[in-house]
Motif scaffolding. Structure first.
Motif, mmCIF file in Angstrom:
data_model
loop_
_atom_site.group_PDB
_atom_site.id
_atom_site.type_symbol
_atom_site.label_atom_id
_atom_site.label_comp_id
_atom_site.label_asym_id
_atom_site.label_seq_id
_atom_site.Cartn_x
_atom_site.Cartn_y
_atom_site.Cartn_z
ATOM 1 N N PRO A 53 0.982 -1.054 -0.100
ATOM 2 C CA PRO A 53 -0.053 0.070 -0.055
ATOM 3 C C PRO A 53 0.841 1.291 -0.155
ATOM 4 C CG PRO A 53 -0.412 -1.432 1.892
ATOM 5 C CD PRO A 53 0.485 -2.115 1.149
ATOM 6 N N THR A 54 2.119 1.115 0.498
ATOM 7 C CA THR A 54 2.964 2.266 0.391
ATOM 8 C C THR A 54 3.797 2.277 -0.977
ATOM 9 O OG1 THR A 54 4.861 1.208 1.319
ATOM 10 C CG2 THR A 54 3.192 2.151 2.993
ATOM 11 N N PHE A 55 3.406 1.616 -1.840
ATOM 12 C CA PHE A 55 4.215 1.757 -3.035
ATOM 13 C C PHE A 55 4.199 2.972 -3.916
ATOM 14 C CE2 PHE A 55 4.348 1.160 -8.081
ATOM 15 C CZ PHE A 55 5.786 0.536 -7.951
ATOM 16 N N ASP A 56 5.172 3.318 -4.246
ATOM 17 C CA ASP A 56 5.382 4.757 -4.831
ATOM 18 C C ASP A 56 5.700 4.673 -6.369
ATOM 19 O OD1 ASP A 56 6.104 7.484 -5.620
ATOM 20 O OD2 ASP A 56 7.710 7.825 -4.291
ATOM 21 N N ALA A 57 4.925 4.742 -7.405
ATOM 22 C CA ALA A 57 4.863 4.648 -8.748
ATOM 23 C C ALA A 57 6.086 5.596 -9.372
ATOM 24 C CB ALA A 57 3.467 4.898 -9.371
ATOM 25 N N ALA A 58 6.550 6.518 -8.439
ATOM 26 C CA ALA A 58 7.423 7.512 -9.059
ATOM 27 C C ALA A 58 8.833 6.714 -8.881
ATOM 28 C CB ALA A 58 7.531 8.786 -8.022
ATOM 29 N N THR A 59 8.924 5.810 -8.160
ATOM 30 C CA THR A 59 10.217 4.966 -8.182
ATOM 31 C C THR A 59 10.404 4.196 -9.054
ATOM 32 O OG1 THR A 59 9.399 3.437 -6.958
ATOM 33 C CG2 THR A 59 10.192 5.263 -5.727
ATOM 34 N N ILE A 60 9.394 3.726 -10.247
ATOM 35 C CA ILE A 60 9.585 2.818 -11.251
ATOM 36 C C ILE A 60 10.521 3.273 -12.277
ATOM 37 C CG2 ILE A 60 8.319 2.221 -13.205
ATOM 38 C CD1 ILE A 60 5.594 2.339 -11.871
#
Length: 97
Positions: free
Chosen positions: A48-55
């Motif tokens: 739930p804390t996944f940050d799509a900006a880190t992809i």
């Protein structure tokens, strides 16, 4: 007949990963519309804390394939196993490392 190796009593003590920790996963598939969105949606289901900006994205030399690296917060071996199973079963995904 050989005797099976006994399983460790506490799998957490035998893990090379300390939980929780940031854990990168590389997902590869054909470069098609929706690939990044599909991988992102799966990552969000398990973290739930996944940050799509880190992809991180990397195209193959010929441009036919796309590597998508996601970094999730791993909280357990079970979470990672299920995440790998879900990713590998997705029709757009060819390889998960």
């Amino acid at each position: 007949m050989t005797t099976p190796t006994p399983l460790p009593e506490n799998p957490r003590t035998d893990s090379l990963i300390e939980y929780p920790s940031l854990f990168p996963i590389k997902v590869m598939g054909l470069k098609v519309d929706g690939m990044v969105h599909a991988v992102t949606s799966i990552a969000e289901q398990f973290d739930p804390t996944f940050d799509a900006a880190t992809i991180e994205l990397r195209e193959s030399t010929g441009g036919k394939y796309l590597g998508v690296t996601i970094t999730v917060t791993a909280t357990s071996r079970e979470q990672l196993d299920e995440l790998y199973r879900t990713l590998t079963s997705h029709p757009m995904v060819k390889v998960v490392l």
